[in-house]
Design a protein around this motif. Structure first.
Motif, PDB file in Angstrom:
ATOM      1  N   GLU A  78       0.842  -1.199   0.000  1.00 13.68           N
ATOM      2  CA  GLU A  78       0.000   0.000   0.000  1.00 13.68           C
ATOM      3  C   GLU A  78       0.878   1.251   0.000  1.00 13.68           C
ATOM      4  O   GLU A  78       0.583   2.224  -0.699  1.00 13.68           O
ATOM      5  N   GLN A  79       1.964   1.220   0.759  1.00 18.44           N
ATOM      6  CA  GLN A  79       2.883   2.353   0.785  1.00 18.44           C
ATOM      7  C   GLN A  79       3.510   2.576  -0.589  1.00 18.44           C
ATOM      8  O   GLN A  79       3.599   3.714  -1.056  1.00 18.44           O
ATOM      9  N   LEU A  80       3.931   1.494  -1.242  1.00 19.53           N
ATOM     10  CA  LEU A  80       4.521   1.623  -2.574  1.00 19.53           C
ATOM     11  C   LEU A  80       3.525   2.216  -3.565  1.00 19.53           C
ATOM     12  O   LEU A  80       3.878   3.071  -4.377  1.00 19.53           O
ATOM     13  N   VAL A  81       2.282   1.770  -3.499  1.00 17.41           N
ATOM     14  CA  VAL A  81       1.263   2.289  -4.409  1.00 17.41           C
ATOM     15  C   VAL A  81       1.017   3.771  -4.145  1.00 17.41           C
ATOM     16  O   VAL A  81       0.979   4.582  -5.080  1.00 17.41           O
ATOM     17  N   LEU A  82       0.886   4.154  -2.884  1.00 18.78           N
ATOM     18  CA  LEU A  82       0.676   5.574  -2.562  1.00 18.78           C
ATOM     19  C   LEU A  82       1.872   6.418  -2.993  1.00 18.78           C
ATOM     20  O   LEU A  82       1.699   7.524  -3.523  1.00 18.78           O
ATOM     21  N   MET A  83       3.088   5.907  -2.807  1.00 21.74           N
ATOM     22  CA  MET A  83       4.273   6.641  -3.255  1.00 21.74           C
ATOM     23  C   MET A  83       4.285   6.765  -4.776  1.00 21.74           C
ATOM     24  O   MET A  83       4.665   7.816  -5.312  1.00 21.74           O
ATOM     25  N   GLY A  84       3.860   5.721  -5.472  1.00 20.35           N
ATOM     26  CA  GLY A  84       3.768   5.793  -6.928  1.00 20.35           C
ATOM     27  C   GLY A  84       2.785   6.855  -7.374  1.00 20.35           C
ATOM     28  O   GLY A  84       3.064   7.637  -8.288  1.00 20.35           O
ATOM     29  N   ARG A 138       2.257   0.758 -11.715  1.00 23.60           N
ATOM     30  CA  ARG A 138       2.955  -0.536 -11.750  1.00 23.60           C
ATOM     31  C   ARG A 138       4.385  -0.360 -12.264  1.00 23.60           C
ATOM     32  O   ARG A 138       5.336  -0.890 -11.693  1.00 23.60           O
ATOM     33  N   GLN A 139       4.556   0.390 -13.336  1.00 25.70           N
ATOM     34  CA  GLN A 139       5.887   0.630 -13.906  1.00 25.70           C
ATOM     35  C   GLN A 139       6.780   1.391 -12.923  1.00 25.70           C
ATOM     36  O   GLN A 139       7.968   1.096 -12.797  1.00 25.70           O
ATOM     37  N   GLU A 140       6.214   2.358 -12.231  1.00 27.95           N
ATOM     38  CA  GLU A 140       6.977   3.154 -11.264  1.00 27.95           C
ATOM     39  C   GLU A 140       7.461   2.273 -10.110  1.00 27.95           C
ATOM     40  O   GLU A 140       8.613   2.375  -9.680  1.00 27.95           O
ATOM     41  N   ILE A 141       6.587   1.409  -9.624  1.00 30.10           N
ATOM     42  CA  ILE A 141       6.969   0.498  -8.542  1.00 30.10           C
ATOM     43  C   ILE A 141       8.099  -0.409  -9.006  1.00 30.10           C
ATOM     44  O   ILE A 141       9.093  -0.602  -8.300  1.00 30.10           O
ATOM     45  N   SER A 151      11.642  -0.042  -7.197  1.00 30.88           N
ATOM     46  CA  SER A 151      11.851  -1.059  -6.153  1.00 30.88           C
ATOM     47  C   SER A 151      12.364  -2.383  -6.696  1.00 30.88           C
ATOM     48  O   SER A 151      12.828  -3.223  -5.939  1.00 30.88           O
ATOM     49  N   GLY A 152      12.237  -2.569  -8.011  1.00 28.49           N
ATOM     50  CA  GLY A 152      12.642  -3.830  -8.603  1.00 28.49           C
ATOM     51  C   GLY A 152      11.601  -4.930  -8.450  1.00 28.49           C
ATOM     52  O   GLY A 152      11.805  -6.045  -8.921  1.00 28.49           O
ATOM     53  N   ARG A 153      10.490  -4.611  -7.813  1.00 27.75           N
ATOM     54  CA  ARG A 153       9.439  -5.619  -7.614  1.00 27.75           C
ATOM     55  C   ARG A 153       8.600  -5.768  -8.867  1.00 27.75           C
ATOM     56  O   ARG A 153       8.147  -4.783  -9.439  1.00 27.75           O
ATOM     57  N   ASN A 193      -3.195  -6.610 -11.640  1.00 24.94           N
ATOM     58  CA  ASN A 193      -4.357  -6.892 -10.792  1.00 24.94           C
ATOM     59  C   ASN A 193      -4.081  -6.518  -9.344  1.00 24.94           C
ATOM     60  O   ASN A 193      -4.969  -5.998  -8.664  1.00 24.94           O
ATOM     61  N   ALA A 194      -2.872  -6.778  -8.861  1.00 25.76           N
ATOM     62  CA  ALA A 194      -2.513  -6.405  -7.490  1.00 25.76           C
ATOM     63  C   ALA A 194      -2.559  -4.892  -7.322  1.00 25.76           C
ATOM     64  O   ALA A 194      -3.011  -4.381  -6.288  1.00 25.76           O
ATOM     65  N   VAL A 195      -2.102  -4.172  -8.332  1.00 30.52           N
ATOM     66  CA  VAL A 195      -2.121  -2.708  -8.270  1.00 30.52           C
ATOM     67  C   VAL A 195      -3.563  -2.203  -8.214  1.00 30.52           C
ATOM     68  O   VAL A 195      -3.913  -1.391  -7.350  1.00 30.52           O
ATOM     69  N   TYR A 196      -4.420  -2.706  -9.110  1.00 29.57           N
ATOM     70  CA  TYR A 196      -5.803  -2.230  -9.135  1.00 29.57           C
ATOM     71  C   TYR A 196      -6.571  -2.624  -7.877  1.00 29.57           C
ATOM     72  O   TYR A 196      -7.371  -1.837  -7.360  1.00 29.57           O
ATOM     73  N   THR A 197      -6.318  -3.812  -7.357  1.00 33.52           N
ATOM     74  CA  THR A 197      -6.966  -4.232  -6.109  1.00 33.52           C
ATOM     75  C   THR A 197      -6.558  -3.303  -4.972  1.00 33.52           C
ATOM     76  O   THR A 197      -7.397  -2.879  -4.166  1.00 33.52           O
ATOM     77  N   THR A 198      -5.291  -2.970  -4.914  1.00 33.45           N
ATOM     78  CA  THR A 198      -4.796  -2.075  -3.860  1.00 33.45           C
ATOM     79  C   THR A 198      -5.325  -0.665  -4.043  1.00 33.45           C
ATOM     80  O   THR A 198      -5.697  -0.002  -3.068  1.00 33.45           O
ATOM     81  N   LEU A 199      -5.384  -0.182  -5.274  1.00 33.70           N
ATOM     82  CA  LEU A 199      -5.956   1.142  -5.533  1.00 33.70           C
ATOM     83  C   LEU A 199      -7.408   1.207  -5.056  1.00 33.70           C
ATOM     84  O   LEU A 199      -7.817   2.183  -4.417  1.00 33.70           O
ATOM     85  N   GLU A 200      -8.185   0.174  -5.354  1.00 33.86           N
ATOM     86  CA  GLU A 200      -9.584   0.136  -4.896  1.00 33.86           C
ATOM     87  C   GLU A 200      -9.672   0.144  -3.378  1.00 33.86           C
ATOM     88  O   GLU A 200     -10.500   0.851  -2.799  1.00 33.86           O
ATOM     89  N   ARG A 201      -8.820  -0.650  -2.734  1.00 32.56           N
ATOM     90  CA  ARG A 201      -8.830  -0.711  -1.271  1.00 32.56           C
ATOM     91  C   ARG A 201      -8.464   0.648  -0.666  1.00 32.56           C
ATOM     92  O   ARG A 201      -9.109   1.112   0.273  1.00 32.56           O
TER      93      ARG A 201
END
Length: 113
Positions: free
Chosen positions: A14-20, A34-37, A41-43, A48-56
């Motif tokens: 969640e932190q990575l997504v918010l920072m992105g 997703r590209q920024e993360i 971070s190299g991850r 789907n994980a990005v969109y699920t987290t964005l929705e949450r």
């Protein structure tokens, strides 16, 4: 004593997504986040994980979203963009300060410059 604030702790992803979202500003949409993360971070994370987290995060009131104009590049489809709400900035700031406080003084032990 544990922090008794109403804000729930953010998970690391969640932190990575918010920072992105924060880094990308007005260009924050799912694939770009997703590209920024990955770039920073190299991850390798699934879209789907990005969109699920964005929705949450939007459900928690930390993000807002809106749909942009359709583009020819996307076959006439529109992108959904995201921005931090004030509560999202606060949550990210608290997470950053907690991490920085815990990491302070550990540079030598972790062999970090």
């Amino acid at each position: 004593m544990w922090n008794k604030s109403k804000a729930s702790a953010l998970g690391d992803f969640e932190q990575l997504v918010l920072m992105g979202v924060l880094r990308l500003g007005s260009d924050a949409y799912g694939a770009a986040i997703r590209q920024e993360i990955h770039a920073r971070s190299g991850r390798n994370v699934s879209i789907n994980a990005v969109y699920t987290t964005l929705e949450r995060l939007e459900g928690k009131g930390l993000l807002r979203s809106w749909v942009g104009e359709p583009t020819a590049q996307r076959g006439g489809r529109a992108r959904k963009f995201y921005a931090l709400r004030p509560a999202g900035e606060t949550a990210l700031r608290l997470a950053y300060h907690a991490f920085a406080s815990m990491a302070s003084g550990l540079e030598r032990r972790l062999e970090v410059k």
